[in-house]
Design a protein around this motif. Structure first.
Motif, PDB file in Angstrom:
ATOM      1  N   ARG A  55      12.378  74.504  13.717  1.00 48.26           N
ATOM      2  CA  ARG A  55      13.844  74.488  14.415  1.00 48.26           C
ATOM      3  C   ARG A  55      13.839  74.359  15.645  1.00 48.26           C
ATOM      4  N   THR A  56      12.084  74.371  16.307  1.00 49.33           N
ATOM      5  CA  THR A  56      12.385  73.559  17.491  1.00 49.33           C
ATOM      6  C   THR A  56      12.588  71.444  16.966  1.00 49.33           C
ATOM      7  N   LEU A  57      12.418  71.026  15.844  1.00 48.11           N
ATOM      8  CA  LEU A  57      12.724  69.567  15.753  1.00 48.11           C
ATOM      9  C   LEU A  57      14.271  69.611  15.570  1.00 48.11           C
ATOM     10  N   LEU A  58      14.706  70.529  15.135  1.00 46.96           N
ATOM     11  CA  LEU A  58      15.761  69.939  15.088  1.00 46.96           C
ATOM     12  C   LEU A  58      16.795  70.307  15.926  1.00 46.96           C
ATOM     13  N   LEU A  59      16.345  71.278  17.063  1.00 45.30           N
ATOM     14  CA  LEU A  59      16.929  71.128  18.103  1.00 45.30           C
ATOM     15  C   LEU A  59      16.649  69.916  19.269  1.00 45.30           C
ATOM     16  N   CYS A  60      15.786  69.298  18.828  1.00 47.44           N
ATOM     17  CA  CYS A  60      15.448  67.310  19.113  1.00 47.44           C
ATOM     18  C   CYS A  60      15.927  66.682  18.923  1.00 47.44           C
ATOM     19  N   THR A  61      16.394  66.651  18.010  1.00 46.83           N
ATOM     20  CA  THR A  61      17.048  65.925  17.193  1.00 46.83           C
ATOM     21  C   THR A  61      18.147  66.385  17.623  1.00 46.83           C
ATOM     22  N   ALA A  62      18.722  67.357  17.821  1.00 43.96           N
ATOM     23  CA  ALA A  62      20.276  67.523  18.462  1.00 43.96           C
ATOM     24  C   ALA A  62      20.004  67.204  19.676  1.00 43.96           C
ATOM     25  N   LEU A  63      19.708  67.439  20.614  1.00 44.49           N
ATOM     26  CA  LEU A  63      19.201  66.827  21.810  1.00 44.49           C
ATOM     27  C   LEU A  63      19.263  65.113  21.932  1.00 44.49           C
ATOM     28  N   SER A  64      18.380  64.534  21.007  1.00 42.21           N
ATOM     29  CA  SER A  64      18.750  62.644  20.858  1.00 42.21           C
ATOM     30  C   SER A  64      20.584  62.441  20.661  1.00 42.21           C
ATOM     31  N   PHE A  65      20.502  63.547  19.994  1.00 43.83           N
ATOM     32  CA  PHE A  65      21.549  62.792  19.284  1.00 43.83           C
ATOM     33  C   PHE A  65      22.918  62.784  20.114  1.00 43.83           C
ATOM     34  N   ILE A  66      22.914  64.469  20.755  1.00 43.91           N
ATOM     35  CA  ILE A  66      23.874  64.361  22.090  1.00 43.91           C
ATOM     36  C   ILE A  66      23.540  63.258  22.950  1.00 43.91           C
ATOM     37  N   GLY A  67      22.206  62.955  23.192  1.00 43.62           N
ATOM     38  CA  GLY A  67      22.406  62.348  24.737  1.00 43.62           C
ATOM     39  C   GLY A  67      23.045  60.550  23.852  1.00 43.62           C
ATOM     40  N   ALA A  68      22.651  60.170  22.669  1.00 42.97           N
ATOM     41  CA  ALA A  68      23.191  58.832  22.435  1.00 42.97           C
ATOM     42  C   ALA A  68      24.322  59.030  22.060  1.00 42.97           C
ATOM     43  N   CYS A  69      25.012  59.893  22.093  1.00 45.28           N
ATOM     44  CA  CYS A  69      27.058  59.834  21.609  1.00 45.28           C
ATOM     45  C   CYS A  69      27.317  60.294  23.285  1.00 45.28           C
ATOM     46  N   LEU A  70      27.263  60.171  24.156  1.00 44.08           N
ATOM     47  CA  LEU A  70      26.902  60.454  25.720  1.00 44.08           C
ATOM     48  C   LEU A  70      26.528  59.066  26.471  1.00 44.08           C
ATOM     49  N   TYR A  71      25.577  58.537  25.722  1.00 46.54           N
ATOM     50  CA  TYR A  71      25.585  56.784  26.639  1.00 46.54           C
ATOM     51  C   TYR A  71      25.972  56.197  26.019  1.00 46.54           C
ATOM     52  N   ALA A  72      26.731  56.175  23.904  1.00 47.54           N
ATOM     53  CA  ALA A  72      27.554  55.779  23.244  1.00 47.54           C
ATOM     54  C   ALA A  72      29.287  56.065  24.159  1.00 47.54           C
ATOM     55  N   LEU A  73      29.653  56.623  24.540  1.00 44.76           N
ATOM     56  CA  LEU A  73      30.674  56.907  25.124  1.00 44.76           C
ATOM     57  C   LEU A  73      31.217  56.347  26.840  1.00 44.76           C
ATOM     58  N   ALA A  74      30.198  56.446  27.528  1.00 44.35           N
ATOM     59  CA  ALA A  74      29.912  56.271  28.898  1.00 44.35           C
ATOM     60  C   ALA A  74      31.250  54.846  29.249  1.00 44.35           C
ATOM     61  N   THR A  75      31.092  53.776  28.382  1.00 42.52           N
ATOM     62  CA  THR A  75      32.458  52.790  28.254  1.00 42.52           C
ATOM     63  C   THR A  75      33.774  53.442  28.191  1.00 42.52           C
ATOM     64  N   THR A  76      33.867  53.805  27.454  1.00 41.41           N
ATOM     65  CA  THR A  76      35.179  55.090  27.059  1.00 41.41           C
ATOM     66  C   THR A  76      35.417  55.520  28.270  1.00 41.41           C
ATOM     67  N   ALA A  77      34.508  55.905  29.237  1.00 42.40           N
ATOM     68  CA  ALA A  77      34.727  56.760  30.444  1.00 42.40           C
ATOM     69  C   ALA A  77      34.854  56.559  31.614  1.00 42.40           C
ATOM     70  N   ALA A  78      34.169  54.681  31.958  1.00 47.12           N
ATOM     71  CA  ALA A  78      35.029  53.949  32.637  1.00 47.12           C
ATOM     72  C   ALA A  78      36.480  52.996  32.693  1.00 47.12           C
ATOM     73  N   GLY A  79      36.407  53.287  31.505  1.00 47.34           N
ATOM     74  CA  GLY A  79      37.501  52.165  30.861  1.00 47.34           C
ATOM     75  C   GLY A  79      38.533  53.772  31.391  1.00 47.34           C
ATOM     76  N   ASP A  80      38.660  54.203  30.819  1.00 48.94           N
ATOM     77  CA  ASP A  80      39.015  55.937  30.695  1.00 48.94           C
ATOM     78  C   ASP A  80      39.379  55.547  32.773  1.00 48.94           C
ATOM     79  N   ILE A  81      39.046  55.748  33.475  1.00 45.88           N
ATOM     80  CA  ILE A  81      39.240  55.317  35.133  1.00 45.88           C
ATOM     81  C   ILE A  81      40.059  54.709  35.680  1.00 45.88           C
ATOM     82  N   GLU A  82      39.574  52.931  34.826  1.00 45.28           N
ATOM     83  CA  GLU A  82      39.676  52.313  35.155  1.00 45.28           C
ATOM     84  C   GLU A  82      41.621  51.742  35.328  1.00 45.28           C
ATOM     85  N   SER A  83      41.490  52.678  33.589  1.00 42.08           N
ATOM     86  CA  SER A  83      43.308  52.473  33.442  1.00 42.08           C
ATOM     87  C   SER A  83      44.386  53.389  33.603  1.00 42.08           C
ATOM     88  N   ALA A  84      43.240  54.254  34.123  1.00 38.26           N
ATOM     89  CA  ALA A  84      43.857  55.137  34.740  1.00 38.26           C
ATOM     90  C   ALA A  84      44.500  55.313  37.076  1.00 38.26           C
TER      91      ALA A  84
END
Length: 177
Positions: free
Chosen positions: A71-100
């Motif tokens: 269970r702990t390894l599954l939690l660790c995998t989920a945390l790593s995945f969530i962190g990678a998604c935040l990293y990847a979505l950062a340019t979208t968030a920055a672009g949304d601010i500029e376009s607004a």
């Protein structure tokens, strides 16, 4: 302990965790710079992953005693995945601010993009640190006493290979169109 499958999975996991740390190094500064972050913020982002690893290894290592290794390894995998998604979505968030109609600023007021990168790297570090601590403790339990040193050495070798190959992978991917 003779099961080769779980050994391969652990070695592969630690390799990938260390690649996750270093794969972004060739492009991280450029990524943050494109969103208006400063060089000092870049240093904070690099440190956030290591800080997350330190906290994750302590906290999630203790959690595995209560909730189990799987269970702990599954939690660790989920945390790593969530962190990678935040990293990847950062340019979208920055672009949304500029376009607004918002402005990118250097220094004072950061857009959400660089902050998402910071949070993503911190969360990835939590998952990676927890995973490595749990895997090392499981190794100490599951391996026969005469195999522990060898297996710990192999785990460290795969970690070092991840740190070495990560920037190479990052540079190769960055060269793609």
């Amino acid at each position: 302990c003779g099961c080769v499958l779980w050994q391969f999975i652990f070695f592969y996991n630690v390799f990938c965790a260390c690649v996750a740390f270093s794969i972004v190094m060739p492009s991280l500064f450029l990524y943050l710079d494109s969103m208006g972050a400063t060089a000092s913020f870049y240093a904070l982002v690099v440190a956030a992953y290591s800080f997350g690893e330190a906290i994750g290894s302590i906290v999630l290592g203790s959690v595995s005693n209560s909730f189990g290794i799987r269970r702990t390894l599954l939690l660790c995998t989920a945390l790593s995945f969530i962190g990678a998604c935040l990293y990847a979505l950062a340019t979208t968030a920055a672009g949304d601010i500029e376009s607004a109609g918002g402005e990118r600023s250097r220094g004072g007021n950061l857009s959400p993009g660089p902050l998402l990168v910071l949070m993503g790297r911190l969360i990835q570090g939590l998952g990676s640190g927890g995973q490595q601590a749990v895997e090392q403790s499981y190794l100490a339990i599951a391996a026969r006493p005469e195999e522990r040193t060898s297996m710990t050495g192999k785990l460290a070798t795969f970690a070092c290979m991840g740190f070495i190959f990560g920037p190479s992978f990052g540079a190769a991917v960055g060269a793609l169109p």
